[in-house]
Design an enzyme around this catalytic site. Structure first.
Site, mmCIF file in Angstrom:
data_model
loop_
_atom_site.group_PDB
_atom_site.id
_atom_site.type_symbol
_atom_site.label_atom_id
_atom_site.label_comp_id
_atom_site.label_asym_id
_atom_site.label_seq_id
_atom_site.Cartn_x
_atom_site.Cartn_y
_atom_site.Cartn_z
ATOM 1 N N HIS A 213 0.585 -0.865 8.841
ATOM 2 C CA HIS A 213 1.096 -0.102 7.695
ATOM 3 C C HIS A 213 2.412 0.618 7.976
ATOM 4 C CE1 HIS A 213 -0.458 3.424 9.764
ATOM 5 N NE2 HIS A 213 0.366 4.116 9.019
HETATM 6 C C1 UD1 Z 1 2.020 7.858 5.608
HETATM 7 C C2 UD1 Z 1 2.785 8.513 6.781
HETATM 8 C C3 UD1 Z 1 2.407 7.801 8.069
HETATM 9 C C4 UD1 Z 1 0.902 7.769 8.265
HETATM 10 C C5 UD1 Z 1 0.270 7.122 7.037
HETATM 11 C C6 UD1 Z 1 -1.236 7.057 7.124
HETATM 12 C C7 UD1 Z 1 5.001 9.391 6.168
HETATM 13 C C8 UD1 Z 1 6.466 9.205 6.318
HETATM 14 N N1 UD1 Z 1 4.217 8.395 6.626
HETATM 15 O O1 UD1 Z 1 2.490 6.516 5.517
HETATM 16 O O2 UD1 Z 1 2.979 8.503 9.162
HETATM 17 O O3 UD1 Z 1 0.592 7.011 9.418
HETATM 18 O O4 UD1 Z 1 0.635 7.888 5.869
HETATM 19 O O5 UD1 Z 1 -1.744 6.170 6.169
HETATM 20 O O6 UD1 Z 1 4.575 10.417 5.657
HETATM 21 N N2 UD1 Z 1 0.093 4.302 -1.695
HETATM 22 C C9 UD1 Z 1 -0.875 4.037 -2.628
HETATM 23 N N3 UD1 Z 1 -1.944 4.880 -2.687
HETATM 24 C C10 UD1 Z 1 -2.078 5.961 -1.893
HETATM 25 C C11 UD1 Z 1 -1.057 6.224 -0.939
HETATM 26 C C12 UD1 Z 1 0.007 5.380 -0.848
HETATM 27 O O7 UD1 Z 1 -0.808 3.085 -3.378
HETATM 28 O O8 UD1 Z 1 -3.098 6.670 -1.985
HETATM 29 C C13 UD1 Z 1 1.223 3.361 -1.604
HETATM 30 C C14 UD1 Z 1 2.388 3.728 -2.461
HETATM 31 O O9 UD1 Z 1 2.944 2.566 -2.961
HETATM 32 C C15 UD1 Z 1 3.357 4.355 -1.501
HETATM 33 C C16 UD1 Z 1 3.066 3.598 -0.214
HETATM 34 O O10 UD1 Z 1 1.671 3.310 -0.265
HETATM 35 O O11 UD1 Z 1 4.663 4.263 -1.922
HETATM 36 C C17 UD1 Z 1 3.362 4.359 1.030
HETATM 37 O O12 UD1 Z 1 2.755 5.646 0.997
HETATM 38 P P1 UD1 Z 1 3.423 6.877 1.785
HETATM 39 O O13 UD1 Z 1 2.567 8.067 1.641
HETATM 40 O O14 UD1 Z 1 4.856 6.985 1.419
HETATM 41 O O15 UD1 Z 1 3.438 6.400 3.287
HETATM 42 P P2 UD1 Z 1 2.336 5.673 4.177
HETATM 43 O O16 UD1 Z 1 2.821 4.319 4.465
HETATM 44 O O17 UD1 Z 1 0.965 5.829 3.610
#
Ligand code: UD1
Length: 370
Positions: A213
């Site tokens: 991820h």
């Molecule tokens: C975030 C953290 C990462 C951590 C990870 C755990 C940052 C920069 N990164 O990454 O360090 O290891 O969480 O999982 O803060 N999304 C959904 N549903 C959700 C959450 C996210 O659909 O409940 C999708 C969205 O499209 C979003 C993408 O996942 O844009 C990424 O989510 P984001 O919170 O930006 O970063 P993670 O990759 O989850």
């Protein structure tokens, strides 16, 4: 004392659960005395899907957050800025004696900035980790957070050494790893409660487990392709490979359009709960991952790990070849996987504490915040 705990992303729920439990134990022990700690949980809403969020609160019995800021997904600046603004309002209203942030996500940095600018004592759990790769958003978040924290709770001696090199020496404490506390607390529970092995028709030691991820892999089609080709080969040549897919990675997998050519033993499933994941990890033959937490959990569980990155914040796990860095080229992942298959027993030395870091952290907070 009033402590505001700021969480938002999946691994932070796990870490905060350990601190919440330690606060409850501390309060029970201290009865009605002035030593009680009032905990306020603020959830930024960074992770919001049921299986990225609610499931963790239920399973880990974390109290309902008093505040859910509902910030959700977005570009880094927008997300962090929105969190900062909303957290500041909460902190101004609550006037806590201490603000606690966890790990290295955008939630961590927003919480840290809000507290520091209001001159509120700031505690960072999982301080001092470094990948020395400033292209990772997490590296920026953790370096900045450490430099404005008053209390820095380090999981390993390496973390303390990293801080010393950056001249951060005041308020630094080695407490061990809260994720090890969590692993010990939940391991047996996971074996009893989780039916994931049965549901997926798997038996102990018969499969590999993978997670992908990290932005540098999930958002880079070439790297993701290298990883998937390797997963496919491992599934074809060795054993079933189970991949719970993070929402960040799913659209890019679809874009790769690999599905028709994938071996049936490469099984893509929705994200798992914590207990399901612990259970699946503990019974795997090998784990492949780009997540920091999963590398450590593999180490705790005594399962060899192939890390899909060039570097790790957890160099202790590399000792004795228990964890190996493979990066994302197909051949390199397959070669390292073969070495991992041949791993012996995990070496005896253990670097992550004794499973009491939550208790230690709360004791230090109690004595340092006056
Ligand atoms: C975030 C953290 C990462 C951590 C990870 C755990 C940052 C920069 N990164 O990454 O360090 O290891 O969480 O999982 O803060 N999304 C959904 N549903 C959700 C959450 C996210 O659909 O409940 C999708 C969205 O499209 C979003 C993408 O996942 O844009 C990424 O989510 P984001 O919170 O930006 O970063 P993670 O990759 O989850």
């Amino acid at each position: 004392m009033k402590l505001v705990n700021i969480v938002g992303a999946r691994p932070q729920f796990i870490k905060a659960a350990v601190i919440s439990r330690a606060i409850n134990a501390h309060n029970e022990y201290n009865g009605d005395s002035s030593l009680r700690i009032e905990e306020i949980i603020v959830h930024t809403g960074q992770h919001y899907d049921k299986n990225m969020n609610h499931v963790f609160f239920e399973e880990l019995e974390i109290p309902e957050p008093q505040y859910n800021l509902g910030v959700g997904s977005g570009p880094h600046g927008k997300m962090t800025g929105a969190m900062l603004e909303k957290i500041e309002t909460v902190l101004v209203n609550e006037k806590p004696d201490c603000v606690m942030v966890y790990g290295d996500t955008n939630t961590t940095l927003a919480g840290a900035l809000a507290a520091a600018k209001l001159h509120m004592p700031l505690a960072h759990v999982e301080a001092g980790l470094r990948s020395f790769n400033k292209k990772m958003p997490e590296e920026i978040n953790r370096v900045l957070t450490d430099h404005i924290s008053n209390l820095l709770f380090c999981p390993t001696q390496t973390a303390i050494d990293n801080l010393t090199k950056e001249s951060i020496v005041e308020g630094v404490f080695w407490v061990g790893d809260v994720m090890y506390d969590s692993f010990l607390f939940n391991r047996n529970l996971a074996g009893k409660k989780s039916k994931i092995l049965r549901d997926l028709k798997l038996t102990k030691g018969s499969y590999a487990l993978a997670t992908v991820h990290r932005a540098e892999n999930a958002d880079n089609i070439e790297r993701l392709k290298g990883i998937f080709m390797a997963f496919n080969k491992i599934a074809a040549d060795h054993c079933p490979l189970i991949l719970p897919v993070h929402p960040r990675t799913r659209p890019n997998i679809e874009q790769l359009n690999l599905a028709p050519g994938l071996n049936k033993r490469l099984r893509l499933i929705p994200p798992l709960s914590y207990l399901e994941m612990i259970n699946l990890m503990s019974n795997a033959k090998v784990i492949l991952t780009d997540a920091g937490g999963v590398q450590k959990e593999a180490y705790f569980a005594g399962v060899p790990c192939v890390t899909l990155r060039k570097e790790t914040e957890w160099p202790e796990t590399l000792a004795g070849g228990w964890n190996r860095l493979a990066d994302t080229h197909t051949k390199s992942i397959c070669d390292v996987f073969n070495c991992a298959l041949a791993s012996g027993q995990r070496q005896e030395e253990f670097y992550f504490g004794k499973g009491n870091s939550g208790e230690k952290t709360v004791k230090i907070i109690q004595s340092e915040i006056v």
